[in-house]
Design a protein around this motif. Structure first.
Motif, PDB file in Angstrom:
ATOM      1  N   GLN A 162       2.282  18.345   1.044  1.00 43.09           N
ATOM      2  CA  GLN A 162       1.337  17.252   0.682  1.00 43.09           C
ATOM      3  C   GLN A 162       1.216  16.362   1.712  1.00 43.09           C
ATOM      4  O   GLN A 162       0.356  15.528   1.806  1.00 43.09           O
ATOM      5  CB  GLN A 162       2.128  16.727  -0.384  1.00 43.09           C
ATOM      6  CG  GLN A 162       1.308  15.432  -1.023  1.00 43.09           C
ATOM      7  CD  GLN A 162       2.148  14.931  -2.562  1.00 43.09           C
ATOM      8  OE1 GLN A 162       2.907  15.742  -3.359  1.00 43.09           O
ATOM      9  NE2 GLN A 162       2.342  13.690  -2.718  1.00 43.09           N
TER      10      GLN A 162
ATOM     11  N   ARG B 253       3.709   3.843  -1.690  1.00 45.08           N
ATOM     12  CA  ARG B 253       4.387   4.285  -2.880  1.00 45.08           C
ATOM     13  C   ARG B 253       5.546   5.128  -2.572  1.00 45.08           C
ATOM     14  O   ARG B 253       5.044   6.350  -2.024  1.00 45.08           O
ATOM     15  CB  ARG B 253       3.295   5.009  -4.091  1.00 45.08           C
ATOM     16  CG  ARG B 253       3.850   5.552  -5.015  1.00 45.08           C
ATOM     17  CD  ARG B 253       2.799   5.989  -6.227  1.00 45.08           C
ATOM     18  NE  ARG B 253       3.232   6.386  -7.609  1.00 45.08           N
ATOM     19  CZ  ARG B 253       3.196   5.850  -8.595  1.00 45.08           C
ATOM     20  NH1 ARG B 253       3.008   4.380  -8.574  1.00 45.08           N
ATOM     21  NH2 ARG B 253       3.938   6.497  -9.667  1.00 45.08           N
TER      22      ARG B 253
ATOM     23  N   LYS C 247       3.463  13.935  -7.043  1.00 41.67           N
ATOM     24  CA  LYS C 247       2.175  14.249  -6.793  1.00 41.67           C
ATOM     25  C   LYS C 247       1.516  12.812  -6.217  1.00 41.67           C
ATOM     26  O   LYS C 247       0.566  12.917  -5.399  1.00 41.67           O
ATOM     27  CB  LYS C 247       1.310  14.594  -8.061  1.00 41.67           C
ATOM     28  CG  LYS C 247       1.818  15.872  -8.429  1.00 41.67           C
ATOM     29  CD  LYS C 247       1.339  16.531  -9.612  1.00 41.67           C
ATOM     30  CE  LYS C 247       1.736  17.889 -10.226  1.00 41.67           C
ATOM     31  NZ  LYS C 247       1.273  18.184 -11.445  1.00 41.67           N
ATOM     32  N   ASP C 248       1.810  11.688  -6.774  1.00 35.18           N
ATOM     33  CA  ASP C 248       1.142  10.309  -6.259  1.00 35.18           C
ATOM     34  C   ASP C 248       1.964   9.706  -5.287  1.00 35.18           C
ATOM     35  O   ASP C 248       1.772   8.507  -4.661  1.00 35.18           O
ATOM     36  CB  ASP C 248       1.045   9.599  -7.650  1.00 35.18           C
ATOM     37  CG  ASP C 248       0.053   9.991  -8.789  1.00 35.18           C
ATOM     38  OD1 ASP C 248      -0.702  11.012  -8.242  1.00 35.18           O
ATOM     39  OD2 ASP C 248       0.575  10.020  -9.788  1.00 35.18           O
ATOM     40  N   ALA C 249       2.993  10.095  -4.650  1.00 35.37           N
ATOM     41  CA  ALA C 249       3.806   9.385  -3.605  1.00 35.37           C
ATOM     42  C   ALA C 249       3.301   9.740  -2.144  1.00 35.37           C
ATOM     43  O   ALA C 249       2.585  10.635  -1.725  1.00 35.37           O
ATOM     44  CB  ALA C 249       5.295  10.083  -3.555  1.00 35.37           C
ATOM     45  N   LYS C 250       3.454   8.624  -1.340  1.00 34.02           N
ATOM     46  CA  LYS C 250       3.221   8.336  -0.133  1.00 34.02           C
ATOM     47  C   LYS C 250       4.275   8.777   1.012  1.00 34.02           C
ATOM     48  O   LYS C 250       4.098   8.889   2.287  1.00 34.02           O
ATOM     49  CB  LYS C 250       2.363   6.903   0.076  1.00 34.02           C
ATOM     50  CG  LYS C 250       1.140   7.113  -0.512  1.00 34.02           C
ATOM     51  CD  LYS C 250       0.311   5.767  -0.261  1.00 34.02           C
ATOM     52  CE  LYS C 250      -0.805   5.778  -0.652  1.00 34.02           C
ATOM     53  NZ  LYS C 250      -1.818   4.489  -0.190  1.00 34.02           N
TER      54      LYS C 250
ATOM     55  N   GLN D 162       0.695  -1.196  -0.019  1.00 39.49           N
ATOM     56  CA  GLN D 162       0.066   0.079  -0.044  1.00 39.49           C
ATOM     57  C   GLN D 162       0.712   1.168  -0.127  1.00 39.49           C
ATOM     58  O   GLN D 162       0.252   2.374  -0.046  1.00 39.49           O
ATOM     59  CB  GLN D 162      -0.934   0.187   1.298  1.00 39.49           C
ATOM     60  CG  GLN D 162      -1.695  -1.044   1.276  1.00 39.49           C
ATOM     61  CD  GLN D 162      -2.851  -0.977   2.402  1.00 39.49           C
ATOM     62  OE1 GLN D 162      -2.872  -0.272   3.107  1.00 39.49           O
ATOM     63  NE2 GLN D 162      -3.432  -2.276   2.330  1.00 39.49           N
TER      64      GLN D 162
ATOM     65  N   THR E 291       7.045  16.823 -10.463  1.00 35.22           N
ATOM     66  CA  THR E 291       5.887  16.196 -11.133  1.00 35.22           C
ATOM     67  C   THR E 291       5.572  14.845 -10.452  1.00 35.22           C
ATOM     68  O   THR E 291       4.454  14.602 -10.244  1.00 35.22           O
ATOM     69  CB  THR E 291       6.268  16.277 -12.648  1.00 35.22           C
ATOM     70  OG1 THR E 291       6.557  17.547 -13.079  1.00 35.22           O
ATOM     71  CG2 THR E 291       5.117  15.655 -13.314  1.00 35.22           C
ATOM     72  N   ALA E 292       6.631  13.977 -10.286  1.00 41.02           N
ATOM     73  CA  ALA E 292       6.422  12.576  -9.790  1.00 41.02           C
ATOM     74  C   ALA E 292       6.122  12.606  -8.208  1.00 41.02           C
ATOM     75  O   ALA E 292       5.513  11.526  -7.978  1.00 41.02           O
ATOM     76  CB  ALA E 292       7.742  12.033  -9.929  1.00 41.02           C
TER      77      ALA E 292
END
Length: 478
Positions: A170, A12, A142-145, A10, A139-140
């Motif tokens: 974030q 990233r 944005k989807d990271a945890k 789960q 840019t990369a």
């Protein structure tokens, strides 16, 4: 503390930093060169591994987390090798290509498991390359945890502040493996992981544990960190947080073979765990176990989730022996990840006798691991009547766990083991008796998911009931 494995799948993690190719030439050495007093290595094998930030990304991916890597490379063969190796490990590569600088490469010459020589091919990257990488990383992000900043002082991270501030906004964990003598560029990170030498290069020599903690607290305050993890080699590691007691962990390595990449392993486990929502103390303890594994390997190496899980099981005492259903579920998951075949049997096992031992040895031969499910005391009484069991469940489980053929012993309260079979799904269900497989409780469940059912013969003249009756006869002669 009781360790647990996070849901790495789960998580990233975005890794940004100095990327390099670790190249190994392996060969035999049997003579000294006539040209100079140096050994001659007859190279037989060439091995390429991603190093630096690439090794961090590999470790994260090996744990089962999604891994994204942003780094600087040249337009050359080494960059192609790196991308091929990384993408084969399911890592999303976001490379910024420099037209003026080569990919950093480190060549190691190895003979008889010993490093003889290292050759470095590198030029620190230009500021404009680092700035372009920063935009790629933003840019990369944005989807990271979780974010890892892997700094090897090669020029990729000349100004990490825009990335740190974006990650803070974030609300994700920011972990930094720092380099150099100025940590101010990492201000605002969640956690820094310097080794003791790197830490003392900033704060000066530490004279005691209390001195180390005080200097760490001062650094945390000055740099607006949430925590500081100082790795200390053979002395383990120390986690320092504001307003919390310091958390010291001893080194776990049984044999240190090569410390290359140990720091990468620590920050990888931390990032993957925190990205999965784990708490910091558990993440640090897992990282400490992982570091103990990796220093027993040669060169940079990735730690897999099954390897780490086995270390946790050893720590918790669940690698073998009496376990809970939850512990057993994790242990079986790990065993299957190693291609092992699970055999399951059940019974009261009130008085362990030669028949039980022989039967369990036969059962164990049908697979790689044997699980014995034991009826609880209440369940035995319901099945056998008042006065049974003779031995309570904890004693029965302890005796069974001591048998060489048995890997795990688990207790169940139900009348039958069917609920356990639904959860554990063993490859083989074994029962002793003189009936066919349809007389085995749970056979339909096992065959429905493709498992096997086996019936073994009991040893002659061996049964708990017969032993109990014989004792009663001797104590109460007619």
């Amino acid at each position: 503390m009781k360790l647990h494995m996070p849901r790495f799948d789960q998580s990233r993690v975005l890794v940004v930093g100095d990327l390099m190719l670790d190249r190994y030439w392996h060969g035999n050495t049997s003579r000294v060169s006539p040209e100079a007093p140096v050994p001659v290595v007859d190279v037989k094998q060439i091995e390429d591994r991603p190093g630096g930030a690439g090794n961090v990304a590999l470790n994260i991916s090996a744990l089962g987390s999604a891994s994204v890597l942003a780094g600087l490379v040249g337009r050359d063969e080494a960059a192609g090798v790196l991308q091929q190796r990384l993408e084969a490990a399911n890592i999303l590569c976001q490379f910024q290509v420099s037209e003026t600088h080569p990919t950093i490469t480190k060549l190691r010459v190895i003979s008889r498991h010993q490093q003889l020589l290292r050759l470095d091919f590198e030029n620190p990257f230009a500021p404009e390359d680092a700035q372009a990488l920063s935009q790629t990383a933003l840019t990369a992000l944005k989807d990271a945890k979780a974010l890892v900043i892997s700094d090897y002082a090669k020029g990729a991270l000349q100004d990490p502040q825009p990335l740190i501030q974006a990650a803070r906004a974030q609300g994700i964990a920011i972990l930094v493996d720092p380099k150099g003598t100025d940590f101010r560029k990492y201000r605002g990170a969640t956690l820094l992981t310097p080794n003791l030498h790197e830490f003392e290069a900033i704060v000066g020599k530490t004279t005691s544990e209390q001195d180390l903690v005080e200097k760490a607290q001062s650094m945390i305050h000055e740099l607006e960190l949430q925590a500081l993890l100082v790795t200390r080699g053979e002395h383990g590691m120390s986690l320092i947080r504001p307003g919390e007691p310091e958390f010291h962990l001893p080194a776990r390595a049984r044999e240190v073979f090569d410390v290359t990449g140990a720091g990468d392993t620590v920050i990888s486990v931390l990032a993957a765990a925190l990205g999965a929502g784990d708490d910091l103390p558990n993440a640090v303890a897992l990282a400490n176990l992982a570091a103990g594994i990796v220093v027993g390997k040669l060169g940079t190496a990735a730690i897999s989730a099954p390897e780490l899980r086995r270390a946790v099981q050893r720590e918790q005492g669940s690698e073998r022996g009496a376990v809970t259903v939850e512990q057993l579920t994790l242990a079986l998951e790990d065993a299957r990840a190693h291609g092992e075949r699970i055999v399951f049997t059940n019974g009261c096992f009130d008085i362990i006798h030669a028949g039980h031992v022989g039967y369990l040895e036969q059962a164990r031969q049908l697979g790689d691991r044997l699980v014995v499910a034991v009826n609880s005391d209440a369940s035995v009484t319901k099945l056998k009547g008042p006065g049974r069991p003779i031995n309570p469940q904890d004693r029965r489980m302890k005796v069974l766990a001591g048998l060489e053929a048995v890997d795990w012993v688990v207790c169940f309260d139900d009348d039958t083991p069917e609920p356990l079979l639904d959860v554990l799904k063993p490859e083989v269900l074994v029962k002793g008796g003189d009936y066919d497989k349809k007389g085995v409780v749970g056979w339909e469940i096992v065959e429905a998911y493709g498992g096997e059912v086996k019936v073994l013969s009991f040893f002659d003249d061996c049964s708990t009931t017969a032993i109990v009756n014989k004792v009663l006869e001797k104590n109460n002669p007619q």
